[in-house]
Motif scaffolding. Structure first.
Motif, PDB file in Angstrom:
ATOM      1  N   LEU A 210       0.822  -1.213   0.000  1.00 33.25           N
ATOM      2  CA  LEU A 210       0.000   0.000   0.000  1.00 33.25           C
ATOM      3  C   LEU A 210       0.855   1.262   0.000  1.00 33.25           C
ATOM      4  CD1 LEU A 210      -2.880  -0.956   2.440  1.00 33.25           C
ATOM      5  CD2 LEU A 210      -3.043  -0.617  -0.019  1.00 33.25           C
ATOM      6  N   LEU A 211       1.925   1.248   0.771  1.00 31.53           N
ATOM      7  CA  LEU A 211       2.825   2.406   0.777  1.00 31.53           C
ATOM      8  C   LEU A 211       3.385   2.641  -0.621  1.00 31.53           C
ATOM      9  CD1 LEU A 211       4.788   1.847   4.110  1.00 31.53           C
ATOM     10  CD2 LEU A 211       3.117   3.652   3.649  1.00 31.53           C
TER      11      LEU A 211
ATOM     12  N   THR B 231       6.258   6.755   2.191  1.00 32.38           N
ATOM     13  CA  THR B 231       7.326   6.080   2.924  1.00 32.38           C
ATOM     14  C   THR B 231       6.805   5.601   4.275  1.00 32.38           C
ATOM     15  OG1 THR B 231       8.083   8.084   4.041  1.00 32.38           O
ATOM     16  CG2 THR B 231       9.073   7.589   1.870  1.00 32.38           C
ATOM     17  N   GLN B 232       7.548   4.686   4.860  1.00 32.38           N
ATOM     18  CA  GLN B 232       7.204   4.209   6.195  1.00 32.38           C
ATOM     19  C   GLN B 232       7.326   5.357   7.198  1.00 32.38           C
ATOM     20  OE1 GLN B 232       8.658   0.270   7.180  1.00 32.38           O
ATOM     21  NE2 GLN B 232       8.952   0.896   9.305  1.00 32.38           N
ATOM     22  N   ASN B 233       8.286   6.240   6.992  1.00 36.62           N
ATOM     23  CA  ASN B 233       8.438   7.396   7.880  1.00 36.62           C
ATOM     24  C   ASN B 233       7.228   8.320   7.793  1.00 36.62           C
ATOM     25  OD1 ASN B 233      10.890   6.604   8.913  1.00 36.62           O
ATOM     26  ND2 ASN B 233      12.099   7.895   7.555  1.00 36.62           N
ATOM     27  N   ALA B 234       6.690   8.506   6.584  1.00 37.82           N
ATOM     28  CA  ALA B 234       5.496   9.346   6.426  1.00 37.82           C
ATOM     29  C   ALA B 234       4.306   8.717   7.149  1.00 37.82           C
ATOM     30  CB  ALA B 234       5.181   9.555   4.948  1.00 37.82           C
ATOM     31  N   LEU B 235       4.187   7.400   7.066  1.00 38.57           N
ATOM     32  CA  LEU B 235       3.116   6.705   7.774  1.00 38.57           C
ATOM     33  C   LEU B 235       3.279   6.873   9.279  1.00 38.57           C
ATOM     34  CD1 LEU B 235       0.666   4.827   7.979  1.00 38.57           C
ATOM     35  CD2 LEU B 235       2.236   2.887   7.716  1.00 38.57           C
ATOM     36  N   ALA B 236       4.489   6.700   9.766  1.00 42.87           N
ATOM     37  CA  ALA B 236       4.744   6.862  11.201  1.00 42.87           C
ATOM     38  C   ALA B 236       4.347   8.259  11.663  1.00 42.87           C
ATOM     39  CB  ALA B 236       6.215   6.595  11.512  1.00 42.87           C
ATOM     40  N   THR B 237       4.736   9.267  10.910  1.00 45.40           N
ATOM     41  CA  THR B 237       4.394  10.649  11.248  1.00 45.40           C
ATOM     42  C   THR B 237       2.884  10.844  11.261  1.00 45.40           C
ATOM     43  OG1 THR B 237       6.471  11.471  10.327  1.00 45.40           O
ATOM     44  CG2 THR B 237       4.671  13.061  10.546  1.00 45.40           C
ATOM     45  N   ALA B 238       2.197  10.319  10.257  1.00 45.56           N
ATOM     46  CA  ALA B 238       0.738  10.454  10.176  1.00 45.56           C
ATOM     47  C   ALA B 238       0.049   9.765  11.349  1.00 45.56           C
ATOM     48  CB  ALA B 238       0.230   9.882   8.853  1.00 45.56           C
ATOM     49  N   MET B 239       0.677   8.720  11.854  1.00 44.81           N
ATOM     50  CA  MET B 239       0.099   7.969  12.964  1.00 44.81           C
ATOM     51  C   MET B 239       0.509   8.539  14.322  1.00 44.81           C
ATOM     52  SD  MET B 239       0.562   4.070  11.543  1.00 44.81           S
ATOM     53  CE  MET B 239      -0.086   3.319  13.043  1.00 44.81           C
ATOM     54  N   GLY B 240       1.406   9.522  14.309  1.00 47.66           N
ATOM     55  CA  GLY B 240       1.886  10.105  15.564  1.00 47.66           C
ATOM     56  C   GLY B 240       2.866   9.201  16.297  1.00 47.66           C
ATOM     57  N   LEU B 241       3.573   8.374  15.535  1.00 49.48           N
ATOM     58  CA  LEU B 241       4.541   7.439  16.107  1.00 49.48           C
ATOM     59  C   LEU B 241       5.941   7.750  15.608  1.00 49.48           C
ATOM     60  CD1 LEU B 241       2.661   4.066  15.434  1.00 49.48           C
ATOM     61  CD2 LEU B 241       2.731   5.340  17.580  1.00 49.48           C
ATOM     62  N   SER B 242       6.923   7.328  16.367  1.00 49.72           N
ATOM     63  CA  SER B 242       8.285   7.393  15.863  1.00 49.72           C
ATOM     64  C   SER B 242       8.441   6.268  14.839  1.00 49.72           C
ATOM     65  CB  SER B 242       9.294   7.208  17.002  1.00 49.72           C
ATOM     66  OG  SER B 242       9.225   5.886  17.500  1.00 49.72           O
ATOM     67  N   PRO B 243       9.365   6.425  13.906  1.00 47.77           N
ATOM     68  CA  PRO B 243       9.592   5.344  12.940  1.00 47.77           C
ATOM     69  C   PRO B 243       9.935   4.008  13.618  1.00 47.77           C
ATOM     70  CG  PRO B 243      10.616   7.352  12.159  1.00 47.77           C
ATOM     71  CD  PRO B 243      10.144   7.623  13.574  1.00 47.77           C
TER      72      PRO B 243
ATOM     73  N   ALA C 235      -5.457   3.468   8.647  1.00 44.58           N
ATOM     74  CA  ALA C 235      -6.499   3.301   7.630  1.00 44.58           C
ATOM     75  C   ALA C 235      -6.734   4.605   6.872  1.00 44.58           C
ATOM     76  CB  ALA C 235      -7.801   2.826   8.283  1.00 44.58           C
ATOM     77  N   ASP C 236      -6.835   5.692   7.603  1.00 43.93           N
ATOM     78  CA  ASP C 236      -7.051   6.995   6.958  1.00 43.93           C
ATOM     79  C   ASP C 236      -5.901   7.343   6.020  1.00 43.93           C
ATOM     80  OD1 ASP C 236      -9.436   7.264   8.347  1.00 43.93           O
ATOM     81  OD2 ASP C 236      -8.617   8.668   9.831  1.00 43.93           O
ATOM     82  N   PHE C 237      -4.672   7.130   6.484  1.00 38.74           N
ATOM     83  CA  PHE C 237      -3.504   7.479   5.690  1.00 38.74           C
ATOM     84  C   PHE C 237      -3.393   6.627   4.427  1.00 38.74           C
ATOM     85  CE2 PHE C 237       1.065   7.334   4.661  1.00 38.74           C
ATOM     86  CZ  PHE C 237       1.343   8.698   4.606  1.00 38.74           C
ATOM     87  N   LEU C 238      -3.726   5.344   4.556  1.00 36.76           N
ATOM     88  CA  LEU C 238      -3.579   4.415   3.429  1.00 36.76           C
ATOM     89  C   LEU C 238      -4.848   4.290   2.578  1.00 36.76           C
ATOM     90  CD1 LEU C 238      -1.560   1.598   5.223  1.00 36.76           C
ATOM     91  CD2 LEU C 238      -0.683   3.357   3.663  1.00 36.76           C
ATOM     92  N   SER C 239      -5.883   5.043   2.933  1.00 36.36           N
ATOM     93  CA  SER C 239      -7.161   5.035   2.194  1.00 36.36           C
ATOM     94  C   SER C 239      -7.782   3.641   2.130  1.00 36.36           C
ATOM     95  CB  SER C 239      -6.979   5.601   0.782  1.00 36.36           C
ATOM     96  OG  SER C 239      -6.503   6.921   0.849  1.00 36.36           O
TER      97      SER C 239
END
Length: 69
Positions: free
Chosen positions: A9-10, A16-28, A50-54
């Protein structure tokens, strides 16, 4: 967590995985722990993913449970 599903999905969204982490409010590193099955994803984190990955939260939850078995 089914890492290959998340990675696919990414790649489809050119995220990127880093962008997902940021969107989730988590550290990588925290996200990495989740993707490698070292920690469970919370309901709130699943919603953010779910929101980030549609995708639906049900999709995330289904793929989160794959590695928990």
């Amino acid at each position: 967590m089914n890492r290959s599903w998340v990675k696919t999905l990414l790649a489809e969204h050119d995220f990127t995985q880093n962008a997902l982490a940021t969107a989730m409010g988590l550290s990588p590193s925290r996200l990495s722990e989740t993707l490698h099955g070292r920690r469970r994803i919370s309901l709130g984190e699943a919603k953010k993913m779910a929101d980030f990955l549609s995708v639906t939260i049900d999709d995330v939850w289904t793929h989160a449970e794959i590695s928990a078995k």
